[in-house]
Design a protein around this motif. Structure first.
Motif, PDB file in Angstrom:
ATOM      1  N   ARG A  83       7.544  -2.198   1.330  1.00  0.00           N
ATOM      2  CA  ARG A  83       8.282  -0.939   1.164  1.00  0.00           C
ATOM      3  C   ARG A  83       7.866  -0.250  -0.130  1.00  0.00           C
ATOM      4  O   ARG A  83       7.709   0.963  -0.184  1.00  0.00           O
ATOM      5  N   CYS A  84       7.679  -1.015  -1.170  1.00  0.00           N
ATOM      6  CA  CYS A  84       7.259  -0.458  -2.453  1.00  0.00           C
ATOM      7  C   CYS A  84       5.925   0.264  -2.306  1.00  0.00           C
ATOM      8  O   CYS A  84       5.777   1.414  -2.730  1.00  0.00           O
ATOM      9  N   VAL A  85       4.956  -0.398  -1.688  1.00  0.00           N
ATOM     10  CA  VAL A  85       3.634   0.207  -1.502  1.00  0.00           C
ATOM     11  C   VAL A  85       3.750   1.448  -0.622  1.00  0.00           C
ATOM     12  O   VAL A  85       3.193   2.501  -0.937  1.00  0.00           O
ATOM     13  N   TYR A  86       4.492   1.336   0.483  1.00  0.00           N
ATOM     14  CA  TYR A  86       4.638   2.477   1.394  1.00  0.00           C
ATOM     15  C   TYR A  86       5.232   3.685   0.663  1.00  0.00           C
ATOM     16  O   TYR A  86       4.713   4.792   0.755  1.00  0.00           O
ATOM     17  N   PHE A  87       6.315   3.481  -0.059  1.00  0.00           N
ATOM     18  CA  PHE A  87       6.990   4.611  -0.688  1.00  0.00           C
ATOM     19  C   PHE A  87       6.243   5.153  -1.908  1.00  0.00           C
ATOM     20  O   PHE A  87       6.481   6.284  -2.323  1.00  0.00           O
TER      21      PHE A  87
END
Length: 162
Positions: A83-87
């Protein structure tokens, strides 16, 4: 300096640190490199690979793409790394997102190869310090809805918009 001394307590995150500090890299690449520091070698690579594949499927109109991406982002049993990478990349255009994910995937694959070589040669390495303080997410989750609406960042190339 001999090869043995070079391999003693090798820092597997050195390329990620370099990428995170390289002013020639786009800010998004610097952010996702920073987000990857300290992550387990295999977990980081396979997480980014899975995320890149899901984003590519959505972009290509693959029927299962949205369900896959939603499952990744709404998975309450996983860590927050994907999620961190995606956002870090969300909303900046799908082509740029895929380019950055492929870049990071390649960097993490090379990191894994170095880790494997280090293990085969029985070399030591600096311990990785997990950047996450919890094994599972403890904040708000993404809504599990595979029928999400794709906004302009999925369709338009900002460089081509008047």
């Amino acid at each position: 300096m001999t090869t043995d001394k070079f391999r003693d307590r090798f820092d597997l995150d050195i390329t990620l640190r370099d990428a995170a500090l390289d002013a020639e890299n786009r800010p998004t690449r610097r952010m996702i490199a920073n987000a990857s520091i300290g992550m387990d070698v295999e977990d980081a690579y396979y997480s980014v690979r899975e995320l890149r594949q899901a984003v590519a499927w959505v972009h290509e109109g693959e029927p299962s793409g949205k369900a896959k991406l939603t499952a990744i982002l709404a998975n309450d049993g996983a860590d927050d790394f994907q999620r961190c990478v995606y956002f870090c990349l969300a909303g900046r255009g799908v082509v740029a997102m895929l380019d950055d994910l492929e870049w990071l995937e390649d960097l993490l694959e090379r990191r894994g190869r170095v880790a494997g070589e280090q293990k085969r040669r029985k070399g030591s390495r600096m311990p990785l310090t997990n950047p996450y303080v919890a094994d599972s997410p403890d904040g708000p989750m993404v809504k599990l809805d595979a029928d999400f609406e794709q906004g302009p960042s999925w369709w338009a190339d900002p460089a081509l918009i008047d």
